[in-house]
Design an enzyme around this catalytic site. Structure first.
Site, PDB file in Angstrom:
ATOM      1  CB  SER A 194      -1.064  -0.109   1.157  1.00 13.59           C
ATOM      2  OG  SER A 194      -0.557  -0.416   2.340  1.00 13.59           O
ATOM      3  CG  HIS A 222      -4.172  -1.153  -2.245  1.00 15.26           C
ATOM      4  ND1 HIS A 222      -4.752  -0.103  -2.060  1.00 15.26           N
ATOM      5  CD2 HIS A 222      -3.458  -1.588  -0.824  1.00 15.26           C
ATOM      6  CE1 HIS A 222      -4.545   0.165  -0.712  1.00 15.26           C
ATOM      7  NE2 HIS A 222      -3.859  -0.833  -0.053  1.00 15.26           N
ATOM      8  CE  LYS A 253      -8.204   0.151   0.866  1.00 11.85           C
ATOM      9  NZ  LYS A 253      -7.242  -0.766   1.809  1.00 11.85           N
TER      10      LYS A 253
END
Ligand SMILES: *Cc1c(COP(=O)(O)O)cnc(C)c1O
Length: 401
Positions: A194, A222, A253
Site C-alpha cells: 500500500s 489494492h 476500495k
C-alpha cells in the site's frame, strides 16, 4: 436533587495519572510534527472533492475505479434500503444474514472462479478473522515486513510465532521456512503493497509454499478490481489457481462500497464460518451496503473500460512525469509514490500541491522507513487525462520551487 460526591484526596504526586501521560504523549507528537488531523470531506468521494471548504482535485482515495459515488451503486443502495431497511439486527449466524449478503457471496465466488466466499464487515476484521482461525500456538506466520497493519495485528493476536522477512526477500523467506518446525505454516503478503504500489512476487511465493508445505494468504485490497483483464485481481494478473491460496480482498476500495471477503476452497469457508470470531461475534453489516457492493462487482465485471482508462492514466504518469531529485517509485498499479526524502520536504511538497488545488498526502515515518518520506499519489478511473497532465506540471514546478 444534586448529588455531591466528596472529591477523593489528591494522589501523591509521584503516581502517574493516565490522562496526564496521554496529554504528554500528544504534546510530544505535536512537537515532532507527527500529530495527525482529519480533513472533513464535504462532497462525494471522487476526482473532484470539497475538503474543509476548498475545491480540490484529489489524488488520495482508494476509489480506484471511481465507483464510490457511481449512480448504479447509489440506486442499488437506496432500493435495498427501501426493501429491507438498514439495520440487520443480528450477526450472520443468528438472523442477520440477508439475501443480499448471500447473493454477494455467490457473485464474488463466480467472479473469482473460486469454490466459496465468506463476507466480512471490513478488511481489518477479515484479516483478524482469517488468520486467528487458521493458526495458533505452535504454528508460524511468515509475513512481509511491508504488510498492512491489520495482517500484523492478526498474527500477534493468533499467538502463532511471527517471522517478518525483508520486503519481497524470497531468499530470507526460504531460509525461515526451511528452519521452521512449526505444525502449520502460513505465508502472508499484501499482493499490492500500500505504500510502495509494487506487486508481490506471488508465483515465487506460491512455489516456496509448495516446497515447504505452507499456505499462502494474499491480501489483495489494492489489486481486486484493478489488476487482471477482468478485474479478478492478483490471481488473474499472474494466472494462478491453487488450493494453497487463501485470497482476501476488500470491497471499500475499487468496488466502491465497504466490506471484505475471503475466497478459496469450500472447506476453508466452512471452517471460518464455524470458528472465525470476528465473523461470528459481530452484527452483519447493512444489506444496502452489500447491494452497493453487488452493483460495484457488476461494473468490475462488465465495464472493463474503467480499468483500461485507469491503466492508461498510470502509463501516462510514468511516461511523462520527469523529475530531477524526487523519485517516482517503480509501480504498475494505481498507487504511485514519489520519494522526496526528508519529512519536512515531503510536507512542504504536499503543501505546495495543495496551494495549486491538488490533494496528495505526504507519508512519513513510521508509516514508511526513515529517509523515504514520500508523496503518495493514487490514480483513479475518475481522473481525466487533463487531470494527470495538470498533476505532472504541478509536481515538476513544486520540485523546482
Ligand atoms: C484497506 C486495507 C485493509 C483494510 O480494509 P478495510 O475494509 O478498510 O478495513 C486491509 N489490508 C490492506 C492491504 C488494505 O489496504
Amino acid at each position: 436533587m444534586t448529588h455531591f460526591v466528596e472529591p477523593a484526596p489528591a494522589e501523591p504526586s509521584h503516581v502517574p495519572n493516565m490522562l496526564d501521560e496521554l496529554q504528554a504523549e500528544l504534546n510530544q507528537r505535536a512537537a515532532q510534527g507527527l500529530l495527525r488531523h482529519r480533513r472533513v470531506l464535504e462532497s462525494a468521494q471522487g476526482a473532484r472533492v470539497k475538503v474543509d471548504g476548498e475545491h480540490l482535485i484529489s489524488f488520495c482515495s482508494n476509489d480506484y475505479l471511481g465507483l464510490a459515488s457511481h449512480p448504479d451503486l447509489v440506486s442499488a443502495m437506496k432500493s435495498a434500503a427501501d426493501q429491507v431497511g438498514v439495520g440487520t439486527g443480528a450477526s450472520h449466524l443468528v438472523t442477520g444474514h440477508q439475501l443480499m449478503h448471500d447473493r454477494l457471496e455467490q457473485q464474488l465466488a463466480s467472479l473469482m472462479k473460486l469454490p466459496a466466499v465468506l463476507l466480512f464487515t471490513t478488511g481489518y476484521m477479515a484479516n483478524l478473522g482469517i488468520i486467528t482461525a487458521l493458526v495458533g500456538r505452535g504454528d508460524a506466520v511468515f509475513a512481509d515486513k511491508l504488510n498492512h497493519a491489520s495482517l500484523n495485528d492478526a498474527a500477534v493476536l493468533s499467538r502463532a510465532d511471527l517471522h517478518r522477512y525483508p520486503h519481497n526477500d524470497l531468499a530470507a523467506l526460504e531460509s525461515l521456512l526451511a528452519k521452521s518446525t512449526a505444525k502449520r505454516k502460513l505465508v502472508i503478503a499484501d499482493s499490492v503493497f500500500s505504500m510502495d504500489g509494487d506487486i508481490a512476487p506471488v508465483p515465487a511465493l506460491l512455489a516456496l509454499c509448495e516446497q515447504y508445505d505452507a499456505y499462502l494468504m494474499l491480501d489483495d485490497a489494492h489489486g481486486f478490481g484493478v489488476l487482471g483483464e477482468n478485474g479478478r485481481g492478483v490471481l488473474e494478473h499472474f494466472h494462478l489457481c491453487s488450493e494453497r491460496v487463501i485470497y482476501m480482498a476488500t470491497l471499500g476500495k475499487a468496488a466502491g462500497a465497504a466490506g471484505a471477503f475471503v475466497a478459496g476452497e469450500q472447506v476453508l469457508v466452512d471452517y471460518l464460518l464455524q470458528t472465525s470470531r470476528p465473523y461470528i461475534y459481530t452484527t452483519a453489516s447493512p444489506a444496502p451496503v452489500a447491494a452497493a457492493a453487488l452493483a460495484g462487482i457488476k461494473l468490475i465485471e462488465t465495464d472493463s473500460q474503467r480499468r483500461q482508462h485507469l491503466h492508461a492514466l498510470i502509463k501516462l504518469l510514468r511516461d511523462e512525469c520527469r523529475l530531477q531529485r524526487w523519485q517516482l517509485m517503480p509501480s504498475d498499479t494505481a498507487i504511485q509514490p514519489i520519494i522526496v526524502g526528508g519529512n519536512e520536504e515531503a510536507l512542504a511538497a504536499s503543501g505546495r500541491l495543495l496551494e495549486a488545488g491538488i490533494l496528495v498526502p505526504a507519508i512519513r515515518p513510521p508509516t514508511v522507513p526513515k529517509g523515504t518520506a514520500r508523496l503518495r499519489i493514487s490514480l483513479s478511473a475518475a481522473h481525466t487525462v487533463a487531470d494527470v497532465r495538470h498533476l505532472i506540471a504541478v509536481l515538476q514546478k513544486a520540485e523546482s520551487a
